[in-house]
Design an enzyme around this catalytic site. Sequence first.
Site, PDB file in Angstrom:
ATOM      1  N   HIS A  92      39.723  45.774  41.838  1.00 47.09           N
ATOM      2  CA  HIS A  92      41.259  45.425  41.619  1.00 47.09           C
ATOM      3  C   HIS A  92      42.072  46.109  42.845  1.00 47.09           C
ATOM      4  O   HIS A  92      41.053  46.732  44.037  1.00 47.09           O
ATOM      5  CB  HIS A  92      41.980  46.640  40.674  1.00 47.09           C
ATOM      6  CG  HIS A  92      43.603  46.483  40.946  1.00 47.09           C
ATOM      7  ND1 HIS A  92      44.246  45.514  39.876  1.00 47.09           N
ATOM      8  CD2 HIS A  92      44.598  46.907  41.050  1.00 47.09           C
ATOM      9  CE1 HIS A  92      45.646  44.926  40.116  1.00 47.09           C
ATOM     10  NE2 HIS A  92      45.763  45.730  40.877  1.00 47.09           N
TER      11      HIS A  92
ATOM     12  N   GLU B 168      48.735  40.143  40.760  1.00 53.72           N
ATOM     13  CA  GLU B 168      47.817  41.085  41.849  1.00 53.72           C
ATOM     14  C   GLU B 168      47.753  40.999  43.241  1.00 53.72           C
ATOM     15  O   GLU B 168      47.803  40.913  44.094  1.00 53.72           O
ATOM     16  CB  GLU B 168      46.335  41.114  41.002  1.00 53.72           C
ATOM     17  CG  GLU B 168      45.432  42.371  41.787  1.00 53.72           C
ATOM     18  CD  GLU B 168      44.502  42.045  41.319  1.00 53.72           C
ATOM     19  OE1 GLU B 168      43.668  41.909  39.799  1.00 53.72           O
ATOM     20  OE2 GLU B 168      43.634  42.152  41.845  1.00 53.72           O
TER      21      GLU B 168
ATOM     22  N   ARG C 157      40.663  56.892  38.984  1.00 54.15           N
ATOM     23  CA  ARG C 157      39.108  55.878  39.236  1.00 54.15           C
ATOM     24  C   ARG C 157      38.716  55.592  40.177  1.00 54.15           C
ATOM     25  O   ARG C 157      37.243  56.304  40.306  1.00 54.15           O
ATOM     26  CB  ARG C 157      40.126  54.135  39.038  1.00 54.15           C
ATOM     27  CG  ARG C 157      40.616  54.490  37.301  1.00 54.15           C
ATOM     28  CD  ARG C 157      40.694  52.511  37.570  1.00 54.15           C
ATOM     29  NE  ARG C 157      40.714  52.674  36.161  1.00 54.15           N
ATOM     30  CZ  ARG C 157      41.199  51.168  35.425  1.00 54.15           C
ATOM     31  NH1 ARG C 157      41.797  50.116  36.567  1.00 54.15           N
ATOM     32  NH2 ARG C 157      40.949  50.630  33.883  1.00 54.15           N
TER      33      ARG C 157
ATOM     34  N   ALA D  74      50.438  37.178  35.110  1.00 53.21           N
ATOM     35  CA  ALA D  74      52.057  37.249  36.600  1.00 53.21           C
ATOM     36  C   ALA D  74      52.829  35.521  35.961  1.00 53.21           C
ATOM     37  O   ALA D  74      53.624  35.172  36.014  1.00 53.21           O
ATOM     38  CB  ALA D  74      51.320  37.556  37.509  1.00 53.21           C
TER      39      ALA D  74
HETATM   40  C1  FAD Z   1      37.062  42.438  33.578  1.00 55.75           C
HETATM   41  C2  FAD Z   1      38.649  42.822  33.786  1.00 55.75           C
HETATM   42  C3  FAD Z   1      39.079  44.493  32.897  1.00 55.75           C
HETATM   43  C4  FAD Z   1      40.662  44.521  33.192  1.00 55.75           C
HETATM   44  N1  FAD Z   1      41.302  45.388  32.496  1.00 55.75           N
HETATM   45  C5  FAD Z   1      42.899  45.948  32.719  1.00 55.75           C
HETATM   46  C6  FAD Z   1      43.372  46.478  31.760  1.00 55.75           C
HETATM   47  O1  FAD Z   1      42.726  46.884  30.763  1.00 55.75           O
HETATM   48  N2  FAD Z   1      44.382  46.821  31.534  1.00 55.75           N
HETATM   49  C7  FAD Z   1      45.281  46.722  32.906  1.00 55.75           C
HETATM   50  O2  FAD Z   1      46.356  46.976  32.834  1.00 55.75           O
HETATM   51  N3  FAD Z   1      44.253  45.559  33.826  1.00 55.75           N
HETATM   52  C8  FAD Z   1      43.202  46.090  33.833  1.00 55.75           C
HETATM   53  N4  FAD Z   1      42.824  45.101  34.651  1.00 55.75           N
HETATM   54  C9  FAD Z   1      43.141  44.238  35.751  1.00 55.75           C
HETATM   55  C10 FAD Z   1      44.047  43.343  35.572  1.00 55.75           C
HETATM   56  O3  FAD Z   1      43.840  42.278  34.127  1.00 55.75           O
HETATM   57  C11 FAD Z   1      44.398  42.208  36.559  1.00 55.75           C
HETATM   58  O4  FAD Z   1      45.092  42.683  37.689  1.00 55.75           O
HETATM   59  C12 FAD Z   1      45.294  41.159  36.035  1.00 55.75           C
HETATM   60  O5  FAD Z   1      45.118  40.338  35.127  1.00 55.75           O
HETATM   61  C13 FAD Z   1      45.964  39.816  36.979  1.00 55.75           C
HETATM   62  O6  FAD Z   1      46.775  39.711  36.911  1.00 55.75           O
HETATM   63  P1  FAD Z   1      47.187  38.223  37.738  1.00 55.75           P
HETATM   64  O7  FAD Z   1      48.094  37.018  36.988  1.00 55.75           O
HETATM   65  O8  FAD Z   1      47.912  38.333  38.776  1.00 55.75           O
HETATM   66  O9  FAD Z   1      45.955  37.576  38.309  1.00 55.75           O
HETATM   67  P2  FAD Z   1      44.311  36.570  37.076  1.00 55.75           P
HETATM   68  O10 FAD Z   1      44.688  36.684  35.784  1.00 55.75           O
HETATM   69  O11 FAD Z   1      43.644  37.119  37.861  1.00 55.75           O
HETATM   70  O12 FAD Z   1      45.327  35.250  37.621  1.00 55.75           O
HETATM   71  C14 FAD Z   1      45.620  35.009  38.889  1.00 55.75           C
HETATM   72  C15 FAD Z   1      44.523  33.011  38.715  1.00 55.75           C
HETATM   73  O13 FAD Z   1      45.128  32.464  40.044  1.00 55.75           O
HETATM   74  C16 FAD Z   1      44.029  31.943  40.051  1.00 55.75           C
HETATM   75  N5  FAD Z   1      44.157  30.547  41.881  1.00 55.75           N
HETATM   76  C17 FAD Z   1      43.764  31.545  42.425  1.00 55.75           C
HETATM   77  N6  FAD Z   1      44.002  31.354  43.943  1.00 55.75           N
HETATM   78  C18 FAD Z   1      44.379  30.122  43.676  1.00 55.75           C
HETATM   79  C19 FAD Z   1      44.470  28.828  44.379  1.00 55.75           C
HETATM   80  N7  FAD Z   1      44.323  28.530  45.549  1.00 55.75           N
HETATM   81  N8  FAD Z   1      44.894  27.293  42.929  1.00 55.75           N
HETATM   82  C20 FAD Z   1      45.064  27.361  41.977  1.00 55.75           C
HETATM   83  N9  FAD Z   1      44.645  28.436  40.743  1.00 55.75           N
HETATM   84  C21 FAD Z   1      44.135  29.959  42.171  1.00 55.75           C
HETATM   85  C22 FAD Z   1      42.715  32.039  39.315  1.00 55.75           C
HETATM   86  O14 FAD Z   1      41.665  31.135  38.887  1.00 55.75           O
HETATM   87  C23 FAD Z   1      42.817  33.010  38.169  1.00 55.75           C
HETATM   88  O15 FAD Z   1      43.105  31.992  37.644  1.00 55.75           O
HETATM   89  C24 FAD Z   1      41.628  44.061  35.127  1.00 55.75           C
HETATM   90  C25 FAD Z   1      40.709  43.412  35.389  1.00 55.75           C
HETATM   91  C26 FAD Z   1      39.030  43.006  34.793  1.00 55.75           C
HETATM   92  C27 FAD Z   1      39.307  41.833  36.150  1.00 55.75           C
END
Ligand code: FAD
Lengths: 244, 521
Positions: free
Chosen positions: B457, B486, B346, B69
Amino acid sequence: MKKIWLLLMVFLVTFSVLCLGIDNRGAEAAKAADSGKGAKATCQTCHADFAAVIPKGHPAVKGSDLTACTSCHAPDQTGKAAKNAFSSRMHLAHVAPKGNQDCLVCHTWTSGKSFGLKGVKGSFGAPNKEDVAMMKEIFASWGGSKFMDNLHAKGNIGCAGCHGKDLPKADDTVENNRCLTCHGPMDKLVKKTEPKDFKDRNPHKSHLGDIACTVCHKAHGASKVYCLDCHKKFDMKIQGEKAP
Amino acid sequence: MTTEEKDILAAKGLSRRSILKGAVAFGAVTASGFALNMAMPGAAEAMIKKLPKKWDETWDVVVVGSGFAGLAAASAAAGAGSTVIVLEKMPTYGGNSIINGGVYASWDDKYHYRNNLGLGVDSPKQHSDDTLKGGDYYNIPELVDVMVNGATGALNWMIDEGDAKIRPTVTRAGGHTAYRTHSAVAGVGREYTEALRKMAEKRGAKIILNSEVTWIWRQDADPKSPVLGLEVKRGRRVLNIKAKKAVVLASGGFSQDIKMRMAHNPRLVPEFNCTNQKGATGETIRFAQAVGADTLQLNFIQLYPFAEPETGILDTPAVYPFNGPGYGIVYVSKLGKRFVNELERRDVCAFAQINLGANMKPTWSIFSRPMVLKMGGSYEEIDAGVAKGRFVKADSINELAGKIGLPAAALADTINKHNKYLEEGKDPDFNKPITKVMIPLIEGPFYAVSQWPAVHHCMGGLRINRDSQVIDVFGSVIPKLYAAGEVAGGVHGSNRLGSNAMPDCVVFGRVAGTNAAKEKV
Ligand SMILES: Cc1cc2nc3c(=O)[nH]c(=O)nc-3n(C[C@H](O)[C@H](O)[C@H](O)COP(=O)(O)OP(=O)(O)OC[C@H]3O[C@@H](n4cnc5c(N)ncnc54)[C@H](O)[C@@H]3O)c2cc1C
């Protein structure tokens, strides 16, 4: 045998007298430095005779202040990633835990403006009060911790060896290239830690991509294998992970 | 509130109540420069905060989090000409995204694999229907609409502009009624985080690691009062960063925040393993709440049913059980018996295992070589997994049962029955909807992989609208504050369908970045 004991006793007594005296004289020296900018570092308050501290075979040293040393051992202001035996030895001997001297015994400092060496032209940077407090704290760690900073201190690597020319800032970090100057090239490092059974369980070839050395290798704190945060069963070790 | 803080307030003739009530009055005393803080009195966050007098850095768009994101938002905003910084608290980038399984739900892709492989029909509407049903209709429909209609475009965007590569197959995963789940060539989310990172950096965005956001600056709760910037801890330094156009919160879920997850869903006790990276904690949600943001559905937290049983990680082998049901994979208990319709959602698959009893850990997925490529797997992954002992391989079902310690007769009976169900197109035991592409377990070699649920999740989070803007507790948009991925709630309802998080994160990240860049300076 008796003779040796006697010598040792004499040495110990002299040493502790010297040590006890150091604090005060250091403070006096610092005061002297404060009052007159550009004043000379009075090594003589502690070292009546440089002959006692210079290595065997070193040519005789004239003078009573820091310039006696710096006239030959010109301070490195280029910030190379290299050993600097003289600077390291001087700092190790004078900062905690071996010594207990204030920075200003040898250094000149105007908060936020300049930081140099007495009797030597040029400034290393413009640290403020917090910067200097931090450097003092980190110097103590460098001098006596169980962390990677002390491992480097023992190898004659001081701040500039990793941080480069400018004085380190509170949010400073060290780029991989800097580490690789001595520890590289990367391929060699990768090869060295490649496990025999599963090549993909190599801490230097992470599935997280090109990550920073400092993710695991912390200079001024406990190093930690980042892989183990998730891969709890991996058998991996790292140097400098113990608390002091 | 500590006594000291109360004293300061009293000295200024203010009480906590007057702060909460007097948002407008507060605006009048800007000279004193207090920052809005609705945190609970006594909480660590509740201290009186003064707005920063000066800013250490200024950017058009400030993004929090470097996952799908955040990187999508950064790419979009930087692509529209804004100066962009991405703040990441961890020492590595990518959050949960870089370790994710790389499966992406989209009704179509630029190569039209589903259509060309004869895997039936699909549409954004069908994707939406499945998503709403899978979430028990707790989903906010307008958000689902944005996701399903943006999914294909966002996938192609990463393929075309970030050089992301997908495998030439599509799978049907639990809760989906169509073959729409795409696999990445890398086999993990890194395929897409790398694509997005390159796109963002090429457009000039800067990603700064080890930078933890510790506060969101907003002066008061007046609906016109914008978010001003962020407080950030970087190394030993605390600095204030101004966002001229907008702040985009893309800080992910809070599955690793045991206190927070149990506050909303008490049965998710610490004993549960977790698939997430360590940084998946909920502080940014609390900071956003403290400046007025609304949240929804924080109790909807999903377990991944097939994590590695001992550590809870979701390694490459742990993706196979999820990708397999559309091609005939069978889940069995220690007793060699099926316990669920493998095409179930799930939550159903997870609790079907938990309800077997604690001493029934682990359960197993059984599949065969002819399924591997179709279900988005690869033979290299299989061989590596076998070598590490994660996959167990055997030439017959009997031998497989022996190797994994299951009663051979029971397992053989289960598999034979299941083969018959596939042939007859009917599953009288669990009512699985059988399709023609499902493969009976007749031709080997056969494989088994162990599995057990782990916290995975967060469906709930900050309340956003279809433009990715954060909404306050009174229903107004908080100016210049966006949330995507997320950290935002409402897209998935009570239960996220697998492979729907990626389109959610990339699509809303893109929307947030595009809109953030359009904000006035
Ligand atoms: C092991 C695993 C496998 C998965 N496989 C799938 C899949 O195959 N397909 C699918 O659709 N979904 C999958 N999911 C779900 C999906 O990957 C996640 O929902 C998605 O990656 C979330 O993306 P995001 O950009 O919202 O957050 P994230 O990728 O988690 O990034 C958020 C970032 O913000 C940082 N952060 C948090 N708080 C702070 C702060 N206070 N200051 C600075 N930085 C901060 C965190 O450290 C992190 O790096 C999976 C999840 C996991 C854990």
